[in-house]
Scaffold this motif. Structure first.
Motif, PDB file in Angstrom:
ATOM      1  N   ILE B 136      16.500  51.057   6.278  1.00 30.97           N
ATOM      2  CA  ILE B 136      17.276  49.810   6.283  1.00 30.97           C
ATOM      3  C   ILE B 136      17.494  49.321   4.859  1.00 30.97           C
ATOM      4  CG2 ILE B 136      17.205  47.360   6.916  1.00 30.97           C
ATOM      5  CD1 ILE B 136      15.664  48.256   9.451  1.00 30.97           C
ATOM      6  N   PHE B 137      16.413  49.372   4.062  1.00 38.30           N
ATOM      7  CA  PHE B 137      16.539  48.888   2.684  1.00 38.30           C
ATOM      8  C   PHE B 137      17.371  49.820   1.813  1.00 38.30           C
ATOM      9  CE2 PHE B 137      13.321  45.977   3.971  1.00 38.30           C
ATOM     10  CZ  PHE B 137      13.514  44.873   3.163  1.00 38.30           C
ATOM     11  N   LEU B 138      17.417  51.097   2.217  1.00 39.64           N
ATOM     12  CA  LEU B 138      18.217  52.039   1.431  1.00 39.64           C
ATOM     13  C   LEU B 138      19.664  52.093   1.916  1.00 39.64           C
ATOM     14  CD1 LEU B 138      15.675  54.974   1.018  1.00 39.64           C
ATOM     15  CD2 LEU B 138      16.492  53.445  -0.770  1.00 39.64           C
ATOM     16  N   ALA B 139      19.975  51.274   2.923  1.00 37.61           N
ATOM     17  CA  ALA B 139      21.308  51.359   3.526  1.00 37.61           C
ATOM     18  C   ALA B 139      22.382  50.629   2.734  1.00 37.61           C
ATOM     19  CB  ALA B 139      21.279  50.824   4.955  1.00 37.61           C
ATOM     20  N   VAL B 140      21.962  49.843   1.755  1.00 32.25           N
ATOM     21  CA  VAL B 140      22.949  49.176   0.884  1.00 32.25           C
ATOM     22  C   VAL B 140      22.495  49.346  -0.556  1.00 32.25           C
ATOM     23  CG1 VAL B 140      24.045  47.376   2.243  1.00 32.25           C
ATOM     24  CG2 VAL B 140      21.753  47.028   1.381  1.00 32.25           C
ATOM     25  N   PRO B 141      23.429  49.277  -1.521  1.00 33.96           N
ATOM     26  CA  PRO B 141      23.009  49.343  -2.919  1.00 33.96           C
ATOM     27  C   PRO B 141      22.007  48.228  -3.206  1.00 33.96           C
ATOM     28  CG  PRO B 141      25.406  49.444  -2.742  1.00 33.96           C
ATOM     29  CD  PRO B 141      24.892  49.125  -1.382  1.00 33.96           C
ATOM     30  N   ILE B 143      21.326  46.532  -5.767  1.00 33.74           N
ATOM     31  CA  ILE B 143      21.777  45.376  -6.546  1.00 33.74           C
ATOM     32  C   ILE B 143      22.403  44.311  -5.636  1.00 33.74           C
ATOM     33  CG2 ILE B 143      24.064  46.350  -7.119  1.00 33.74           C
ATOM     34  CD1 ILE B 143      21.989  44.460  -9.652  1.00 33.74           C
ATOM     35  N   LEU B 144      23.075  44.753  -4.572  1.00 36.65           N
ATOM     36  CA  LEU B 144      23.699  43.809  -3.649  1.00 36.65           C
ATOM     37  C   LEU B 144      22.636  43.002  -2.900  1.00 36.65           C
ATOM     38  CD1 LEU B 144      26.266  42.765  -2.292  1.00 36.65           C
ATOM     39  CD2 LEU B 144      26.079  44.633  -0.667  1.00 36.65           C
ATOM     40  N   LEU B 145      21.603  43.712  -2.422  1.00 34.74           N
ATOM     41  CA  LEU B 145      20.515  43.038  -1.725  1.00 34.74           C
ATOM     42  C   LEU B 145      19.792  42.092  -2.684  1.00 34.74           C
ATOM     43  CD1 LEU B 145      19.917  43.378   1.192  1.00 34.74           C
ATOM     44  CD2 LEU B 145      18.159  45.061   0.652  1.00 34.74           C
ATOM     45  N   ILE B 147      21.106  40.551  -5.211  1.00 36.74           N
ATOM     46  CA  ILE B 147      21.949  39.366  -5.399  1.00 36.74           C
ATOM     47  C   ILE B 147      21.759  38.402  -4.230  1.00 36.74           C
ATOM     48  CG2 ILE B 147      24.366  38.577  -5.401  1.00 36.74           C
ATOM     49  CD1 ILE B 147      25.040  41.035  -7.100  1.00 36.74           C
ATOM     50  N   ALA B 148      21.706  38.964  -3.013  1.00 34.29           N
ATOM     51  CA  ALA B 148      21.510  38.115  -1.830  1.00 34.29           C
ATOM     52  C   ALA B 148      20.172  37.380  -1.919  1.00 34.29           C
ATOM     53  CB  ALA B 148      21.570  38.961  -0.563  1.00 34.29           C
ATOM     54  N   ILE B 149      19.135  38.093  -2.349  1.00 37.16           N
ATOM     55  CA  ILE B 149      17.811  37.472  -2.423  1.00 37.16           C
ATOM     56  C   ILE B 149      17.790  36.384  -3.499  1.00 37.16           C
ATOM     57  CG2 ILE B 149      15.360  37.885  -2.875  1.00 37.16           C
ATOM     58  CD1 ILE B 149      15.813  40.749  -1.775  1.00 37.16           C
ATOM     59  N   ALA B 151      20.280  34.683  -4.477  1.00 38.51           N
ATOM     60  CA  ALA B 151      21.062  33.554  -3.964  1.00 38.51           C
ATOM     61  C   ALA B 151      20.188  32.675  -3.078  1.00 38.51           C
ATOM     62  CB  ALA B 151      22.270  34.067  -3.177  1.00 38.51           C
ATOM     63  N   ALA B 152      19.281  33.305  -2.329  1.00 40.69           N
ATOM     64  CA  ALA B 152      18.408  32.526  -1.440  1.00 40.69           C
ATOM     65  C   ALA B 152      17.298  31.824  -2.211  1.00 40.69           C
ATOM     66  CB  ALA B 152      17.809  33.447  -0.376  1.00 40.69           C
ATOM     67  N   LEU B 233      22.154  41.177 -13.414  1.00 42.19           N
ATOM     68  CA  LEU B 233      21.961  39.866 -12.797  1.00 42.19           C
ATOM     69  C   LEU B 233      22.106  38.764 -13.837  1.00 42.19           C
ATOM     70  CD1 LEU B 233      18.938  40.521 -10.362  1.00 42.19           C
ATOM     71  CD2 LEU B 233      21.370  40.408  -9.811  1.00 42.19           C
TER      72      LEU B 233
END
Lengths: 336, 300
Positions: B136-141, B143-145, B147-149, B151-152, B233
């Motif tokens: 699951i964690f390797l399913a997206v780049p 850096i994108l994840l 950025i989401a974190i 942002a939170a 970032l």
């Protein structure tokens, strides 16, 4: 083969479901108060309360997740707090721009020159071609894409004025009729030469910046693989039976060296979906990356979750395509 | 008997093997270059406060009379929009970047390696659960994840490090898991079992040392990648915040002034480039010396 594809798609769906739980957790549980974050630092309590209700943040987490995930199956990713539009509408608008940039960049400036130079560099091992290609591919490895983007933009676009500074099309020029939503293809198909040239000029610098690290690693890997193949028995046999040099190069060396390179190209596609975030920010390219960055600075979580899931889907499909291409390139591979 | 002889090598490499590794490593000019670069970065980072010519410029000093001076003998890298010495800021930035890299890689490996060991060694549903979460964690780049974190969590250097650490561990799970699966079948592991050693002892004393090569190679490559991601970032404005002299943040500050002060964004960018290159050379050389079959994984 079909069973294999179906099974892979099933696992991809499960992974994306898992990803939705992760992003949901990040957006709703990690921030102490997502509504306040979204409302901004100067919002009154009533405004925060209003956002909380409007986005269903006052409901229990399980209910929120259920609402979110059932929405996705209807194609509803929620509304963006920043653009005030449905996220699905935003994604539909920005996704083609990103895909066009990444594919163009990967194919034109990554894979084609990378594979060609890699094979030539191995074929002319230690000759001038090799000595020129090797340092370029080594230097490219650590080059920060966003910095290269900034340098190219400042020098070639701003200072010399040779290419546009940013965007996807010049102001005042209307987008070509939408067929594929890829400006280059649409303008070409509809015979809109002016739009095609303009779109091409706009895409050059972003795609070079995005592709350089990929180009470097594809070149290096192809060269290394081709060198291995050059020493293989079947290549020696081909030489011995008098097959022409060019035939050996393309038929034997390239074909065999391409198998690991294909994996690399697939992996690089995934990486570029990440790298495009920075490059789009520099060139103001109206794609998912720029959208995600703007969403992140606005705490626009529905938008971030939408982008993450969409990119995850692309990533997964790209991996599947790479695995299937394996079988085409190497008929010895069987799918189980 | 042969199993017992196998046991002797389990604690790591024999003396001849170590000599071979050293020989291969030292024969390659790029490994010497990489190692020298990495050592230089660590020296710069360690002694940055003593080395920088204008220590007050590292934080929020303002000298409005010397805004955007070009590189000169006084200011080797020129000055920025409020007159701070960029050489001082870039040198100090080494310290910040290496700190970020070390923390992200340490936390990533600290979480990923044990998970990979457990997944590969025990198999069964433990393996299934760990590997599916990793997928699951390797399913997206990453850096994108990240950025989401961020942002939170809110922008800032600490949060950027937390975010990068959270997305960094899955790579280690995958690499260690694969390696353990092959090591598990080796004679010395079987011998350990036959001798009645408990699983944890076999895992950490015998399996882990034999998985160290890919971990070391990946860690070296990752130092560069983590520094690059953190700079990314910083560049998009959600990582380190001004006046912290983080390279990505400095590039972002200088971006607006390129036409009047090209040096502002250029030097921190070169710093990132050389750093990533140094760790890449080192990782490459380590891989060639320790584990020649790994070419593909490391290049990716």
């Amino acid at each position: 083969m079909l069973a294999y594809i179906v099974r892979r798609l099933f696992f991809l769906a499960l992974t994306l479901l898992g990803l939705s739980v992760v992003t949901f957790f990040i957006s709703r549980v990690v921030p102490s108060d997502p509504a306040r974050l979204a409302a901004g630092p100067y919002a009154t309590d009533e405004m925060v309360q209003k956002i909380r209700q409007e986005f269903g943040l006052d409901k229990p987490l399980a209910v929120q997740y259920w609402n979110y995930i059932s929405g996705i199956f209807r194609g509803d990713f929620g509304r963006s707090i920043r653009t005030r539009r449905p996220v699905s509408q935003d994604l539909g608008r920005f996704y083609p721009a990103t895909l066009e940039l990444v594919l163009f960049s990967l194919v034109v400036f990554g894979a084609i020159p990378g594979v060609t130079l890699g094979v030539l560099s191995a074929y002319y091992h230690d000759r001038w071609v090799d000595q020129l290609v090797r340092p370029i591919s080594i230097i490219g490895l650590g080059l920060p894409g966003f910095w290269l983007a900034l340098m190219l933009q400042s020098l070639i676009a701003s200072k010399l004025g040779l290419l546009p500074v940013g965007g996807r099309l010049s102001l005042g020029l209307s987008s070509p009729m939408s067929i594929t939503h890829f400006f280059l293809i649409d303008s070409l198909v509809t015979g809109n030469g002016r739009a095609f040239l303009d779109a091409l000029k706009h895409i050059l610098l972003p795609s070079i910046s995005l592709a350089f690290p990929a180009f470097a690693s594809i070149t290096r890997l192809t060269r290394a693989e081709a060198l291995d193949v050059l020493n293989a028995d079947y290549v020696r046999t081909a030489w011995a039976k008098g097959v022409s040099g060019r035939w050996v190069l393309w038929r034997h060396i390239l074909r065999n060296a391409l198998i690991p390179t294909t994996t690399m190209i697939g992996l690089r596609f995934g990486w570029m979906l990440g790298g495009t975030i920075m490059v789009e920010t520099v060139f103001n390219w109206p794609g998912l990356g720029l959208y995600a960055v703007q969403a992140a600075t606005f705490s626009d979580f529905n938008a971030i979750m939408g982008v993450t899931l969409l990119i995850g889907l692309n990533f997964g499909v790209a991996n599947l395509i790479v695995d299937l291409l394996y079988g085409v390139l190497d008929p010895r591979i069987r799918y189980e | 008997m042969s199993d017992l002889r196998g046991m002797k090598t389990i604690k790591g490499r024999s003396a001849t093997e170590t000599r071979r590794v050293m020989r291969v490593f030292l024969r390659n000019p790029l490994s010497i270059l990489g190692m020298s670069m990495v050592i230089a970065f660590f020296v710069l980072a360690a002694f940055a406060p003593l080395l920088v010519p204008y220590p007050e410029d590292v934080s929020g000093a303002i000298h409005m009379k010397q805004r955007h001076l070009p590189p000169s003998s006084e200011h080797w890298f020129g000055t920025d929009e409020v007159g701070r010495d960029l050489f001082s800021r870039v040198i100090y930035g080494t310290r910040i970047s290496l700190e970020i890299g070390l923390i992200v890689v340490a936390v990533g490996a600290g979480i990923g390696v044990p998970l990979g060991l457990v997944a590969g060694f025990f198999g069964g549903w433990t393996e299934q659960v760990i590997m599916r979460i990793t997928d699951i964690f390797l399913a997206v780049p990453g850096i994108l994840l990240a950025i989401a974190i961020v942002a939170a969590l809110g922008p800032g250097m600490t949060n950027a490090m937390v975010a990068l650490s959270i997305v960094w561990w899955p790579g280690y799970v995958r690499i260690v898991h694969g390696k353990v699966k092959t090591v598990r079948e080796e004679a010395y592991v079987e011998a350990g079992r036959a001798l009645g050693l408990n699983s944890m002892r076999i895992l950490f004393r015998h399996v882990l040392p034999n998985c160290m090569s890919p971990i070391l190679v990946k860690a070296s490559m990752d130092m560069g990648m983590a520094i690059l991601s953190a700079a990314g970032l910083g560049f998009i404005g959600i990582g380190a915040q001004p006046p912290i002299p983080e390279w990505g943040a400095i590039i972002s500050e200088g971006r607006r002034y390129f036409s009047v002060a090209w040096w502002h964004s250029t030097f921190p960018g070169l710093a990132i480039w050389f750093t990533v290159l140094g760790f890449n050379f080192l990782g490459d050389a380590l891989r060639d010396a320790l584990d020649p079959k790994m070419r593909m994984q490391a290049l990716s």
